[in-house]
Design an enzyme around this catalytic site. Structure first.
Site, PDB file in Angstrom:
ATOM      1  CB  THR A 125      46.490  -9.374  61.605  1.00 34.89           C
ATOM      2  OG1 THR A 125      47.722  -9.104  62.261  1.00 34.89           O
ATOM      3  CG2 THR A 125      46.591  -9.010  60.135  1.00 34.89           C
ATOM      4  NE  ARG A 157      36.279   1.770  67.472  1.00 38.50           N
ATOM      5  CZ  ARG A 157      36.996   1.133  66.562  1.00 38.50           C
ATOM      6  NH1 ARG A 157      36.489   0.088  65.912  1.00 38.50           N
ATOM      7  NH2 ARG A 157      38.222   1.539  66.266  1.00 38.50           N
ATOM      8  CG  HIS A 181      36.476  -6.484  64.218  1.00 41.46           C
ATOM      9  ND1 HIS A 181      35.918  -5.549  65.047  1.00 41.46           N
ATOM     10  CD2 HIS A 181      37.574  -5.906  63.684  1.00 41.46           C
ATOM     11  CE1 HIS A 181      36.653  -4.450  65.011  1.00 41.46           C
ATOM     12  NE2 HIS A 181      37.661  -4.642  64.184  1.00 41.46           N
TER      13      HIS A 181
HETATM   14  N1  APR Z   1      56.188  -9.648  59.938  1.00 39.32           N
HETATM   15  C1  APR Z   1      56.270  -8.652  60.875  1.00 39.32           C
HETATM   16  N2  APR Z   1      55.732  -7.436  60.708  1.00 39.32           N
HETATM   17  C2  APR Z   1      55.066  -7.199  59.563  1.00 39.32           C
HETATM   18  C3  APR Z   1      54.926  -8.176  58.552  1.00 39.32           C
HETATM   19  C4  APR Z   1      55.533  -9.451  58.761  1.00 39.32           C
HETATM   20  N3  APR Z   1      55.461 -10.424  57.875  1.00 39.32           N
HETATM   21  N4  APR Z   1      54.208  -7.624  57.544  1.00 39.32           N
HETATM   22  C5  APR Z   1      53.900  -6.371  57.911  1.00 39.32           C
HETATM   23  N5  APR Z   1      54.428  -6.099  59.122  1.00 39.32           N
HETATM   24  C6  APR Z   1      54.382  -4.876  59.900  1.00 39.32           C
HETATM   25  C7  APR Z   1      54.444  -3.611  59.072  1.00 39.32           C
HETATM   26  O1  APR Z   1      55.774  -3.313  58.677  1.00 39.32           O
HETATM   27  C8  APR Z   1      53.879  -2.583  60.043  1.00 39.32           C
HETATM   28  O2  APR Z   1      54.886  -1.924  60.792  1.00 39.32           O
HETATM   29  O3  APR Z   1      53.136  -4.780  60.570  1.00 39.32           O
HETATM   30  C9  APR Z   1      53.004  -3.419  60.981  1.00 39.32           C
HETATM   31  C10 APR Z   1      51.532  -3.048  60.925  1.00 39.32           C
HETATM   32  O4  APR Z   1      51.429  -1.791  61.474  1.00 39.32           O
HETATM   33  P1  APR Z   1      50.471  -0.644  60.908  1.00 39.32           P
HETATM   34  O5  APR Z   1      50.506  -0.677  59.417  1.00 39.32           O
HETATM   35  O6  APR Z   1      50.810   0.615  61.631  1.00 39.32           O
HETATM   36  O7  APR Z   1      49.020  -1.165  61.306  1.00 39.32           O
HETATM   37  P2  APR Z   1      48.293  -1.070  62.724  1.00 39.32           P
HETATM   38  O8  APR Z   1      47.455   0.150  62.750  1.00 39.32           O
HETATM   39  O9  APR Z   1      49.263  -1.295  63.811  1.00 39.32           O
HETATM   40  O10 APR Z   1      47.311  -2.305  62.602  1.00 39.32           O
HETATM   41  C11 APR Z   1      47.824  -3.600  62.628  1.00 39.32           C
HETATM   42  O11 APR Z   1      45.705  -4.601  62.927  1.00 39.32           O
HETATM   43  O12 APR Z   1      43.783  -3.388  62.710  1.00 39.32           O
HETATM   44  C12 APR Z   1      44.535  -4.417  62.204  1.00 39.32           C
HETATM   45  O13 APR Z   1      44.210  -4.926  59.984  1.00 39.32           O
HETATM   46  C13 APR Z   1      44.917  -4.068  60.811  1.00 39.32           C
HETATM   47  O14 APR Z   1      46.550  -5.527  59.989  1.00 39.32           O
HETATM   48  C14 APR Z   1      46.374  -4.339  60.712  1.00 39.32           C
HETATM   49  C15 APR Z   1      46.834  -4.590  62.118  1.00 39.32           C
END
Ligand code: APR
Length: 314
Positions: A125, A157, A181
């Site tokens: 994250t 990349r 990053h």
């Molecule tokens: N507990 C569990 N899951 C959670 C929580 C929580 N408290 N809060 C948010 N989520 C879930 C969301 O519901 C979502 O399905 O985290 C997931 C994040 O997925 P995406 O929005 O698709 O993001 P993604 O592209 O997978 O990236 C994940 O990595 O690149 C970083 O900063 C970016 O935070 C992001 C993470």
């Protein structure tokens, strides 16, 4: 007995990582998310691919709550990969993102550690360097058991753009990108080799600089195409590579976000550097010989990370 990996967050990156890992077959995967049914649905879909793809690993899903309930399914994981969080939305400042994800990661890490006190944690994250430092503090784990993913993606990349430019295999570019990053990441052109030849003998300084700039904006470039959402294929490949290195005790040397205690002249901070990754997590910080310029750039990058950590008032 197969090993156990839990992936927190069943979004784009979490689900894609789950797919890559179960297809390797050595670990069962538990996927979780706060969106009701999302993790269960994706896990079942993935499990139903097993007869076609040919793996025996089990993949299950569980819904958790934002206040940290529902983590029983993750109990006794060997490895926990944290991808849960909120992406930066238009109009949202970096500070707002920091404070929202600080709350998410604090709760998630507390719940994870309660269920899996002996696990190793990989953080994804964003802002990842600060979130990895947060996970280290909240978990109470020794620093070798908390590591962040950023450098493998940034390096991939950089290697991709160089290989495309030079018309060589993606596997024949040898390079590292260090630092935090983000805009301050530190590609090392002086120590980049292509099939054994120094990069500087193959490309002009101007072309190299353009590729470095493109690498720095690699995440943004993808977001500008996708409009909603950010990169997940390359990030999930990086996470799976780290999972392999740890659970298969490969002792890979990979650029990861790791806790420095004086190495590179940096103390008490998570920053991207090459590390040896094996069964104990970060088994060694590898100190590359850096030029004065590279060392200066790494220190500036570390200060940018330190400012975020201080903003979290850890
Ligand atoms: N507990 C569990 N899951 C959670 C929580 C929580 N408290 N809060 C948010 N989520 C879930 C969301 O519901 C979502 O399905 O985290 C997931 C994040 O997925 P995406 O929005 O698709 O993001 P993604 O592209 O997978 O990236 C994940 O990595 O690149 C970083 O900063 C970016 O935070 C992001 C993470």
């Amino acid at each position: 007995m197969r090993r156990k990996i839990s992936i927190i967050g069943a979004g784009q990156t979490g689900a894609s990582t789950a797919q890559r890992i179960v297809e390797r077959g050595y670990a069962d995967v538990v996927l979780t998310d706060v969106v009701e049914g999302l993790a269960e649905g994706k896990a079942l879909d993935l499990q139903e691919s097993a007869p076609i793809v040919g793996f025996d690993a089990r993949v299950t899903g569980a819904t958790t709550t934002p206040d940290g309930r529902g983590y029983e399914a993750t109990a006794n994981s060997d490895l926990v990969i944290i991808t849960s969080g909120v992406p930066r939305k238009p109009g949202m400042s970096r500070d707002e993102l920091l404070s929202i994800n600080q709350q998410v990661i604090t709760t998630v890490v507390q719940a994870v550690v309660q269920q899996s006190p002996h696990c190793i944690i990989i953080m994804l994250t964003n802002p990842v360097d600060a979130m990895t430092q947060l996970a280290y503090r909240v978990s109470g784990f020794s620093s070798n058991r908390v590591v962040g993913q950023a450098g493998i993606l940034d390096t991939a990349r950089y290697k991709t753009f160089l290989a495309l430019e030079l018309g060589v295999s993606f596997q024949d570019v040898d390079a590292y990108v260090l630092g935090g990053h983000g805009d301050t990441m530190v590609p090392l052109p002086d120590s980049t080799y292509v099939g054994g030849r120094p990069l500087k003998s193959l490309l002009s300084a101007d072309r190299i600089q353009k590729i470095i700039e493109r690498t720095r904006r690699g995440g943004e470039e993808i977001v500008s195409y996708l409009k909603t959402g950010s990169a997940f294929y390359a990030p999930s490949a990086a996470l799976a590579e780290m999972a392999d290195a740890i659970l298969l005790d490969q002792k890979r040397v990979l650029p990861c976000c790791a806790y420095l205690e004086g190495q590179y002249g940096i103390r008490g901070l998570y920053v991207g550097v090459p590390v040896k990754l094996g069964a104990s997590g970060v088994e060694e910080i590898i100190e590359l010989p850096l030029s004065e310029d590279e060392r200066g750039a790494l220190h500036r990058s570390a200060e940018a990370v330190r400012a975020l950590v201080q903003a979290m008032k850890l």
